[in-house]
Structures are given as structure tokens and as C-alpha cells.
Design a protein around this motif. Structure first.
Motif, mmCIF file in Angstrom:
data_model
loop_
_atom_site.group_PDB
_atom_site.id
_atom_site.type_symbol
_atom_site.label_atom_id
_atom_site.label_comp_id
_atom_site.label_asym_id
_atom_site.label_seq_id
_atom_site.Cartn_x
_atom_site.Cartn_y
_atom_site.Cartn_z
ATOM 1 N N LEU A 1 0.839 -1.201 0.000
ATOM 2 C CA LEU A 1 0.000 0.000 0.000
ATOM 3 C C LEU A 1 0.872 1.247 0.000
ATOM 4 O O LEU A 1 2.034 1.191 0.416
ATOM 5 C CB LEU A 1 -0.899 -0.019 1.231
ATOM 6 N N PRO A 2 0.295 2.381 -0.422
ATOM 7 C CA PRO A 2 1.087 3.613 -0.354
ATOM 8 C C PRO A 2 1.550 3.862 1.074
ATOM 9 O O PRO A 2 0.883 3.451 2.034
ATOM 10 C CB PRO A 2 0.085 4.689 -0.795
ATOM 11 N N ASP B 1 -11.048 7.288 -5.106
ATOM 12 C CA ASP B 1 -11.745 8.000 -4.020
ATOM 13 C C ASP B 1 -10.899 7.993 -2.750
ATOM 14 O O ASP B 1 -10.802 8.985 -2.035
ATOM 15 C CB ASP B 1 -13.100 7.326 -3.707
ATOM 16 N N PHE B 2 -10.277 6.837 -2.473
ATOM 17 C CA PHE B 2 -9.457 6.689 -1.266
ATOM 18 C C PHE B 2 -8.287 7.676 -1.301
ATOM 19 O O PHE B 2 -8.021 8.400 -0.338
ATOM 20 C CB PHE B 2 -8.933 5.251 -1.178
ATOM 21 N N MET B 3 -7.605 7.729 -2.432
ATOM 22 C CA MET B 3 -6.423 8.583 -2.553
ATOM 23 C C MET B 3 -6.833 10.065 -2.493
ATOM 24 O O MET B 3 -6.125 10.875 -1.896
ATOM 25 C CB MET B 3 -5.663 8.293 -3.860
ATOM 26 N N ARG B 4 -7.982 10.373 -3.089
ATOM 27 C CA ARG B 4 -8.452 11.768 -3.077
ATOM 28 C C ARG B 4 -8.732 12.198 -1.631
ATOM 29 O O ARG B 4 -8.329 13.270 -1.207
ATOM 30 C CB ARG B 4 -9.728 11.887 -3.932
ATOM 31 N N LYS B 5 -9.394 11.321 -0.869
ATOM 32 C CA LYS B 5 -9.741 11.645 0.522
ATOM 33 C C LYS B 5 -8.493 11.841 1.372
ATOM 34 O O LYS B 5 -8.471 12.639 2.296
ATOM 35 C CB LYS B 5 -10.566 10.498 1.124
ATOM 36 N N ARG B 6 -7.448 11.091 1.057
ATOM 37 C CA ARG B 6 -6.217 11.155 1.873
ATOM 38 C C ARG B 6 -5.453 12.451 1.622
ATOM 39 O O ARG B 6 -4.770 12.952 2.503
ATOM 40 C CB ARG B 6 -5.280 9.990 1.530
ATOM 41 N N ASN B 7 -5.546 12.929 0.379
ATOM 42 C CA ASN B 7 -4.714 14.093 0.025
ATOM 43 C C ASN B 7 -5.359 15.427 0.427
ATOM 44 O O ASN B 7 -6.514 15.546 0.559
ATOM 45 C CB ASN B 7 -4.397 14.078 -1.476
#
Ligand SMILES: Cc1ncc(COP(=O)(O)O)c(C=O)c1O
Length: 387
Positions: free
Chosen positions: A323-324, A381-387
Motif C-alpha cells: 500500500l502507499p 476516491d481513497f487517494m483523493r480523501k487522503r490528500n
């Protein structure tokens, strides 16, 4: 309660199970890549062999197993790995490989000896640990590293530790990482175990699910002090039948056989007859490999597109994906469940699993394709929410 197992952690599955229930309650279609229990039907000829073998009068099966099955297994092994096995003394049919792996240390750990350590790699299938603890052995998990292709490196362990070790477990092709081992790696590990008088156990239940070259067996390197565990579960789509075998060193196999009658795990006679039919046929195995290859290709493409770090598995039906930075497997798994996708967080497989997730290519090819489309959106969506 047995104090040896009191310390065991239950799988940290509660939160994920809750999220799975919520997803179901929302009416979402569930794509379950969690447990390694594929949905493809058991080939009809195997089912027919079982039905035909159900007797009118049912009697206890023997722990030694049917002679015709042991002979079939020996023939299959010779054809597949080029190693001849004596079906009288070097093969035992088992009720799947799990029970055979679990029970093994009960016979081969001497709780009164200094030498009762059991080494295995981590992350891992949990049964090497469980079997050792129930048998009163001492567990020695060794972290498997991405940079070392998840190979268990005995050459890096101190000789004081190896001197106190009774059993080493290896498992290639590997669950959960999909790593494979070469013959030269097996030679090296075998050489070290021989030098220290350690029993080397090789869990080979995924050797038949390969996409590139055929994975080797430990017995190609040597039989003395070596035992292998095979299974029809993955090879032939027979997880529910419970059928496998143990083979290897005559002395170890015959000692194991002698004590296995204590466990009550003799394989049912009609299952053994279905097993014989399964080991005699390779066509259905080739077809299954083709199906898993198609699923594998769907996800290799998806994970590449998502920019995730992973190796395309050369064998097994698992992907082990990094994972990132800073993302936990559980956090990612819970997020994916909002889209109906079930994965196993790496933490489920013990130390060394943090920051990874595993998928088992269980749903059908069509479902895999549908899930991949949803997954792309879920990930974005997950990456957008994290950034
Ligand atoms: C590495 C490994 N070994 C053994 C087993 C047990 O398989 P079975 O008892 O169905 O033969 C599994 C099942 O998932 C596994 O992943």
C-alpha cells in the motif's frame, strides 16, 4: 485453557466483519477476495467417482489409506517431480494438508528436549504457529522480506538457534505473497537442515497452481530428513473433500503414520476414491490454471494502473500488494468494503504483513472484471480523501 495458546491473538477480523455486514445490509454486491476458497465447480468426473464409491455398509477407513490411492500418488509424484516414492512406506493420504501440518509437531516435538524450536517465515499461513504451540514447541517466526523475494533465509540465522531447532517449515509457492522458490534455494535450505539434523517440512499445496515454470518439490533435492505436504484442495477444486498427502523420509513418514491413528483423521474411503480419480487426471488442472491466469491478468493490469507496488505472481492465486506509505491494510480493506470488495489486510498474516493486502482470486472471471472496474473508482476516491 491450554496456557500455550492463551497468548494467541484471534484474527483482527472484527472491524472488517462488521464493515462486511454493513455492506451486505446496504444491498451491495459482495466481491469476496478474502478466503482462499475458489468458486469454480469440482470437475464432474471427480464428483461422480465419489458418489460411485459411497458404500452400502460404511466402515472405518484405515490411517494408512487405500493402497490404490498411495500407488496413484506415487505415480503422479514421479511423473511430476521425477522422484520415486515407495507407496508402502513413504506416502500417507491425509484429510487435507491442514490437519497433517497441524498434527505433525505433536509427534516430532519432544517437550522435554532442549531442541523444540520450530522456525517458519512470516507473514504465513497460521497453522505452522498453531500446531507448534499446541504441541508444546517454541515458535520462531522469521520475517520474510520483499527485497529477499520472501524467501526464508536460514543462512542468516545464528547456529546457536539452529542447534535448538527441531523443525523448519517452508511454503513455496507461498501464501500469502505468491513467492516461488528455485531448486537451488531448496538445495541451500536442505543443506543447512541436514547439517544441523533439523526436519525440513515443505508445504507444497500450491505447486500445481503455476503460470510460468513448474515449481519444484523439496524431495527433488533429497529425502532424508525431508517431508512434503500436498493437497487436492487448490489443484482440483476440492477444498470441501479434505484430501491431501504427506510424503518423504521413510523413517519420519512411518513414525508419523504410527501415531496418526491417535488423531482420528483417516481420510474417508469414498473421498480417497475421488482423490485417486483426481490425481490421475491433469486436464482439469490445466484448465484451472487457465482460469486463474485470466483472473491474474485482470488484477495485474489493475494494480499496475493504480501505481501499486507488487510482483505478478508466478504461482498460487494470491496477489500480495504494497500500500502507499502510511496506509494500513485494515484502513484500505474497510474503505473497499464500501464498494462491496473484500480483501485481507496484510496484518492478518502476522508480523511483516503491515502495509500490504492480499487478494485471493476466488470470484469468477466475470466477477473479477466487474470488481476491477469498481476497485479503480474505490482506489481513486481513497487517494483523493487522503490528500
Ligand atoms: C499455505 C497453505 N497450506 C495449507 C493449506 C491447507 O489446505 P488444505 O487443508 O485444504 O489442503 C492452505 C489453505 O489455504 C494454505 O494456504
Amino acid at each position: 485453557m491450554n496456557s500455550k495458546v492463551r497468548s494467541l491473538k484471534a484474527y483482527p477480523q472484527d472491524r472488517l466483519n462488521r464493515a462486511k455486514e454493513e455492506a451486505k445490509a446496504k444491498g451491495l454486491k459482495i466481491y469476496d477476495f478474502g478466503t482462499g476458497d475458489p468458486k469454480e465447480p469440482t470437475p464432474p468426473f471427480i464428483r461422480e467417482a465419489l458418489i460411485k464409491a459411497v458404500p452400502e455398509v460404511s466402515q472405518y477407513p484405515t490411517v494408512k489409506g487405500r493402497k490404490d490411492l498411495r500407488e496413484t500418488i506415487a505415480r503422479w509424484f514421479e511423473k511430476r517431480f521425477g522422484v520415486s516414492l515407495n507407496p508402502e512406506r513413504e506416502v500417507i493420504p491425509t484429510s487435507g494438508s491442514k490437519e497433517a501440518i497441524f498434527h505433525f509437531p505433536l509427534v516430532f516435538i519432544d517437550i522435554d528436549s532442549e531442541r523444540r524450536k520450530v522456525i517458519y517465515g512470516m507473514p504465513a499461513y497460521p497453522v505452522y504457529e498453531r500446531g507448534t504451540l499446541f504441541a508444546g514447541g517454541e515458535t520462531v517466526p522469521v520475517r520474510l522480506k520483499y527485497e529477499e523475494q520472501f524467501l526464508l533465509r536460514l543462512d542468516k540465522l545464528p547456529s546457536s538457534l539452529l542447534e535448538e531447532t527441531a523443525i523448519v517449515w517452508i511454503n513455496y509457492p507461498h501464501n500469502p505473497t505468491g513467492a516461488v522458490a528455485s531448486l537451488s534455494y531448496l538445495e541451500e535450505v536442505y543443506g543447512i537442515c541436514r547439517e544441523y539434523g533439523i526436519i525440513l517440512c515443505s508445504d507444497e499445496c500450491y505447486t500445481e497452481i503455476y503460470f510460468e515454470s513448474k515449481p519444484p518439490s523439496l524431495l527433488q533435492v533429497g529425502k532424508e530428513g525431508a517431508v512434503v505436504f500436498h493437497s487436492l484442495s487448490k489443484r482440483s477444486g476440492m477444498t470441501g473433500y479434505r484430501s491431501g498427502f504427506v510424503a518423504g523420509d521413510e523413517k519420519i513418514v512411518s513414525t508419523y503414520l504410527k501415531w496418526r491413528s491417535s488423531f482420528g483423521v483417516a481420510s474417508q474411503d469414498f473421498v480417497q476414491q475421488a482423490a485417486k480419480a483426481a490425481w490421475e487426471d491433469e486436464k482439469h488442472v490445466e484448465e484451472r490454471r487457465g482460469i486463474f491466469r485470466r483472473k491474474r491478468d485482470v488484477f495485474a493490469e489493475l494494480f499496475k494502473e493504480l501505481g501499486l507496488e507488487f510482483e505478478v505472481p508466478e504461482a498460487t492465486f494470491y496477489f500480495w500488494v504494497k500500500l502507499p506509505e502510511g496506509v494500513s491494510g485494515e484502513e484500505y480493506a474497510v474503505h473497499l468494503l464500501n464498494y462491496g470488495i473484500v480483501v485481507s489486510p496484510g496484518e492478518f498474516f502476522g508480523e511483516g504483513g503491515e502495509g500490504f493486502f492480499r487478494i485471493a482470486l476466488v470470484p469468477t472471471v466475470e466477477e473479477c472484471k466487474e470488481a476491477a472496474v469498481l476497485w479503480k473508482k474505490a482506489h481513486e476516491d481513497f487517494m483523493r480523501k487522503r490528500n
